[in-house]
Write a protein that holds these residues in place. Structure first.
Motif, short mmCIF file in Angstrom:
data_model
loop_
_atom_site.label_atom_id
_atom_site.label_comp_id
_atom_site.label_asym_id
_atom_site.label_seq_id
_atom_site.Cartn_x
_atom_site.Cartn_y
_atom_site.Cartn_z
N GLY A 7 -10.34 1.75 5.26
CA GLY A 7 -10.51 0.59 6.13
C GLY A 7 -9.60 -0.54 5.71
O GLY A 7 -9.72 -1.06 4.60
N ALA A 8 -8.63 -0.88 6.56
CA ALA A 8 -7.64 -1.90 6.23
C ALA A 8 -7.88 -3.20 6.98
O ALA A 8 -6.94 -3.89 7.35
CB ALA A 8 -6.23 -1.36 6.52
N GLY A 9 -9.14 -3.53 7.18
CA GLY A 9 -9.47 -4.84 7.73
C GLY A 9 -9.29 -5.88 6.65
O GLY A 9 -8.72 -5.60 5.58
N ALA A 10 -9.74 -7.08 6.89
CA ALA A 10 -9.56 -8.16 5.92
C ALA A 10 -10.23 -7.83 4.59
O ALA A 10 -9.64 -8.00 3.52
CB ALA A 10 -10.13 -9.47 6.48
N TRP A 11 -11.44 -7.31 4.63
CA TRP A 11 -12.18 -7.01 3.40
C TRP A 11 -11.53 -5.86 2.64
O TRP A 11 -11.30 -5.95 1.43
CB TRP A 11 -13.63 -6.68 3.74
N ALA A 16 -8.22 -3.82 -1.80
CA ALA A 16 -7.09 -3.01 -2.26
C ALA A 16 -6.11 -3.85 -3.09
O ALA A 16 -5.62 -3.41 -4.12
CB ALA A 16 -6.37 -2.37 -1.07
N ILE A 17 -5.82 -5.06 -2.63
CA ILE A 17 -4.91 -5.94 -3.35
C ILE A 17 -5.49 -6.28 -4.73
O ILE A 17 -4.79 -6.24 -5.74
CB ILE A 17 -4.61 -7.22 -2.54
N SER A 18 -6.77 -6.59 -4.77
CA SER A 18 -7.42 -6.94 -6.03
C SER A 18 -7.41 -5.76 -7.00
O SER A 18 -7.08 -5.91 -8.18
CB SER A 18 -8.85 -7.38 -5.76
N LEU A 19 -7.76 -4.57 -6.51
CA LEU A 19 -7.81 -3.39 -7.37
C LEU A 19 -6.43 -2.96 -7.85
O LEU A 19 -6.29 -2.39 -8.93
CB LEU A 19 -8.48 -2.23 -6.63
N ALA A 20 -5.39 -3.23 -7.05
CA ALA A 20 -4.03 -2.81 -7.40
C ALA A 20 -3.48 -3.56 -8.61
O ALA A 20 -2.45 -3.16 -9.15
CB ALA A 20 -3.11 -2.98 -6.20
N ALA A 21 -4.17 -4.60 -9.04
CA ALA A 21 -3.72 -5.32 -10.23
C ALA A 21 -3.80 -4.42 -11.47
O ALA A 21 -3.02 -4.59 -12.40
CB ALA A 21 -4.55 -6.57 -10.43
N LEU A 27 -4.62 2.65 0.57
CA LEU A 27 -5.37 1.96 1.62
C LEU A 27 -5.22 2.75 2.91
O LEU A 27 -4.11 2.99 3.36
CB LEU A 27 -4.81 0.53 1.79
N TRP A 28 -6.32 3.18 3.48
CA TRP A 28 -6.30 3.96 4.71
C TRP A 28 -6.69 3.10 5.90
O TRP A 28 -7.61 2.28 5.81
CB TRP A 28 -7.28 5.12 4.62
N ALA A 29 -5.98 3.28 7.02
CA ALA A 29 -6.27 2.53 8.25
C ALA A 29 -6.10 3.44 9.45
O ALA A 29 -5.43 4.46 9.37
CB ALA A 29 -5.35 1.33 8.37
N ASP A 31 -4.87 2.21 12.49
CA ASP A 31 -3.79 1.68 13.32
C ASP A 31 -2.43 1.93 12.67
O ASP A 31 -2.07 1.32 11.66
CB ASP A 31 -4.01 0.18 13.51
N ALA A 32 -1.65 2.84 13.26
CA ALA A 32 -0.34 3.20 12.71
C ALA A 32 0.60 2.00 12.67
O ALA A 32 1.37 1.84 11.71
CB ALA A 32 0.28 4.33 13.52
N ALA A 33 0.55 1.13 13.68
CA ALA A 33 1.42 -0.04 13.71
C ALA A 33 1.09 -1.00 12.56
O ALA A 33 2.00 -1.59 11.96
CB ALA A 33 1.30 -0.76 15.05
N GLN A 34 -0.17 -1.16 12.26
CA GLN A 34 -0.59 -2.02 11.15
C GLN A 34 -0.06 -1.47 9.83
O GLN A 34 0.46 -2.23 9.00
CB GLN A 34 -2.12 -2.12 11.10
N ILE A 35 -0.15 -0.18 9.65
CA ILE A 35 0.33 0.44 8.41
C ILE A 35 1.84 0.27 8.27
O ILE A 35 2.35 -0.07 7.21
CB ILE A 35 -0.06 1.93 8.36
N GLU A 36 2.57 0.51 9.36
CA GLU A 36 4.03 0.35 9.32
C GLU A 36 4.41 -1.08 9.00
O GLU A 36 5.35 -1.32 8.23
CB GLU A 36 4.66 0.81 10.63
N ALA A 37 3.68 -2.05 9.56
CA ALA A 37 3.96 -3.46 9.26
C ALA A 37 3.69 -3.78 7.80
O ALA A 37 4.47 -4.49 7.15
CB ALA A 37 3.13 -4.37 10.16
N MET A 38 2.60 -3.25 7.25
CA MET A 38 2.28 -3.47 5.83
C MET A 38 3.35 -2.86 4.94
O MET A 38 3.74 -3.45 3.94
CB MET A 38 0.92 -2.88 5.49
#
Length: 64
Positions: A7-11, A16-21, A27-29, A31-38
């Motif tokens: 789930g790549a919503g705000a939460w 994911a950002i916090s854990l990646a430290a 991170l799974w989502a 919306d393909a467009a959202q993933i490509e933008a990220m």
């Protein structure tokens, strides 16, 4: 440690950002467009998250 966040919503993105430290994160989502933008910008566009996506965080699309 390898961690997957579904789930790549705000939460999910903030988690994911916090854990990646200190872990490798996938991170799974839906919306393909959202993933490509990220992937392209390393930012969580659309969400008010000030931190960029760390290199330890990767994003992928959930196959429906």
């Amino acid at each position: 440690m390898n961690i997957t966040v579904i789930g790549a919503g705000a939460w999910g993105t903030a988690l994911a950002i916090s854990l990646a430290a200190s872990h490798r994160v996938m991170l799974w989502a839906r919306d393909a467009a959202q993933i490509e933008a990220m992937r392209a910008t390393r930012e969580a566009s659309g969400w008010k998250i000030a931190e960029p996506m760390p290199t330890a965080a990767a994003a992928t699309r959930i196959a429906a």
